[in-house]
Design an enzyme around this catalytic site. Structure first.
Site: not given
Ligand code: FAE
Length: 517
Positions: A373, A458, A496
């Site tokens: 990207e 990721h 992504n």
């Molecule tokens: P996620 O969205 O991480 O949600 C998990 C939640 O569970 C979080 O809010 C945690 O705080 C919570 N949690 C964890 N442990 C506990 C616990 N013990 N008790 C209660 N709550 C808890 O998971 N992906 C893209 O496709 N495009 C992008 O442009 C992109 N850019 C990114 C940029 C950054 C800086 C970052 C950090 C990530 C990026 N990602 C991107 C990755 C994407 O946000 C990530 O794959 C998803 O958010 C993962 O989704 P999940 O539902 O697996």
């Protein structure tokens, strides 16, 4: 503040009607409020099932002293990091100088979680990673899908669940005529020109940012977000995070409560059926202010790849859930993330004004195993730099294990395991440098360091579909326990990941509602 205004201030998350109480008995508990957790909660509630979501991060619905909910990338403050006293910026240096600074310890939005050999960045708060990510919303090429999720029917995904996810997330692509003329994408046009001159295909990358809103930002008619450098610590306007898509729909069902600042630490079978779940209620300083024990008939692990893996590995190793599969914790990958910058000639300026939302990339997956990207460097000054986040076919996989002496979960990743990712990224950038007569930047990740090989945005895997779970995310060994987030995906999505995480969750929850409730 409440009320969803697409493009307007990001305040659409409904206030939790009531946080979960000690000794509550609930039909369904969802751990985490990112993509997987939000899909599960919405579809269960639509099916008439009451759901409690618990989220360790904050609600992100209240402005700070500056009137904004989220801090700007250029001026990090306590809101920016999860319980750190110093920032840990992915781009740690500029012109070779470190740019990190001290901040008050607070339950901020971006977690830079450090394991041996890798820092894993994750969002913390109601909305999970959608709060901090770049919104790049990419459906993998169909020919790559078999390698991403080999046990899932591709026809079903591409006919039903990817379209469902893309529609619900509000995915769209920049208007090409505007892209061609706006100052804020000069950096991406330089990226396109140089890619094409070296024979690489340049593709537009869809995003959940509201493109009409960004055009208005450029016209100066609305408050700026992408054009003010907001991204890593949240976007106050413009980005359709889960706060503007799934979460308002969840609130509208009237069947879901969300408890922010509640962290799950324990899940054990309850004597009368279901599961007893232990929660720590946190203060914004990260201290535990209360312990709660609730009982749930069914529990969905949606704490993200790292959060879900850490919980499951600990629960198996400590005897809380001993019958979980020995596959738990395995198959973890970094989606091949690696970053680098290139120094352009003075006649190729990339622009002082750069939209923080990337909109294009170089697709060399088939030939060289990399999708790069073209990313911004929104410093506010002309840098003559091109910056890239590459997603590569890095085959290396790590494993989470329980460390009985520290009573923590370790990840056995090694920085050297990024070498295949670097080689794949070089398949693009060595050639572009040769064509252009340019060199790599060495000042962005340390002094004289070319590759950002110490991090991932990721994280994927750790409770892999069809191994630690059945083919729909039911955790082996226990009825009524499910994984429904990035932990299901074995380490790589070729692009992504969040569209694939969302689409897979849509597929799995449909089956689970039909058969398990
Ligand atoms: P996620 O969205 O991480 O949600 C998990 C939640 O569970 C979080 O809010 C945690 O705080 C919570 N949690 C964890 N442990 C506990 C616990 N013990 N008790 C209660 N709550 C808890 O998971 N992906 C893209 O496709 N495009 C992008 O442009 C992109 N850019 C990114 C940029 C950054 C800086 C970052 C950090 C990530 C990026 N990602 C991107 C990755 C994407 O946000 C990530 O794959 C998803 O958010 C993962 O989704 P999940 O539902 O697996």
């Amino acid at each position: 503040m409440a009320g969803a205004v697409i493009g307007g201030q990001a305040s659409a998350t409904p206030r939790a009607a009531a946080v979960i109480t000690d000794a509550a008995r609930v039909p369904v508990l969802v751990i985490g409020s990112g993509y997987g957790g939000s899909v599960a909660a919405l579809r269960l509630a639509e099916a008439g099932i009451d759901v409690h979501m618990v989220e360790m991060g904050m609600a992100w619905d209240t402005p700070g002293a500056d009137g904004k909910i989220f801090a700007n990338t250029t001026s990090p403050d306590q809101r920016s990091y999860w319980l750190r006293t110093r920032t840990k910026q992915p781009l740690s240096n500029f012109l070779g100088f470190p740019i990190d600074r001290d901040i008050p310890r607070y339950t901020g939005i971006l977690d830079a979680e450090e394991f041996s050999g890798i820092t894993v960045y994750q969002g913390r708060g109601v909305g999970g990673g959608s709060l901090v990510n770049g919104g790049m919303a990419v459906t993998p090429r169909r020919e790559n899908f078999g390698a991403i999720l080999p046990t899932v029917d591709a026809n079903e995904m591409y006919d039903v669940y990817y379209p469902r996810a893309n529609a619900a997330l509000g995915v769209a692509t920049v208007r090409p005529a505007w892209f061609d003329t706006t100052d804020c994408y000069q950096y991406a046009r330089v990226g396109r020109k140089q890619a094409q001159r070296s024979g690489f295909p340049f593709v537009f990358v869809p995003d959940v940012y509201d493109w009409d809103y960004m055009e208005q930002e450029a016209a100066g008619t609305v408050p700026k977000s992408a054009l003010a450098g907001e991204i890593l610590y949240g976007n106050n306007y413009g980005k359709k995070s889960l706060q503007k898509t799934y979460l308002p729909r969840i609130a509208a069902t009237g069947r879901v409560t969300i408890s922010p600042l509640h962290r799950v630490t324990q899940v054990v079978p309850a004597s009368g059926g279901g599961y007893t779940v232990t929660l720590e209620q946190l203060t914004t300083a990260g201290a535990v202010s209360a312990m709660k024990t609730v009982t749930a008939d069914k529990v969905f692990f949606a704490a993200g790849s790292v959060g879900t893996s850490k919980l499951l590995v600990k629960l198996k190793a400590t005897g809380a859930l001993p019958d979980l599969s020995s596959e738990v914790g395995k198959g973890w990958g970094d989606n091949g993330n690696v970053m680098c910058g290139r120094a352009n000639h003075m006649w190729d300026p990339t622009g002082a004004l750069q939209s923080s939302i990337p909109c294009g990339g170089i697709d060399n997956w088939a030939a060289g195993g990399a999708f790069a990207e073209v990313a911004p460097l929104p410093t506010g000054i002309e840098t003559y730099a091109s910056f890239y986040l590459s997603i590569t076919k890095n085959p290396n996989r790590g494993q989470f294990t329980w460390n009985p002496s520290t009573r923590m979960v370790d990840l056995n990743w090694q920085t050297a395991w990024k070498q295949p990712a670097i080689d794949m990224a070089k398949s693009i950038f060595d050639k572009i440098n040769a064509t252009e007569g340019t060199i790599y930047r060495t000042d962005l990740f340390g002094a004289y360091k070319i590759w950002g090989d110490h991090l991932t945005y990721h994280p994927l895997g750790g409770a892999v579909l069809g191994r630690a779970t059945d083919n729909y995310g039911r955790l082996a060994g226990y009825r009524g326990l499910y994984a429904i987030d990035g932990s299901l995906i074995p380490g790589n999505t070729s692009v992504n990941p969040f569209v694939t995480i969302t689409a897979l969750a849509e597929r799995n929850i449909e089956k689970i509602i039909a058969t398990d409730f």
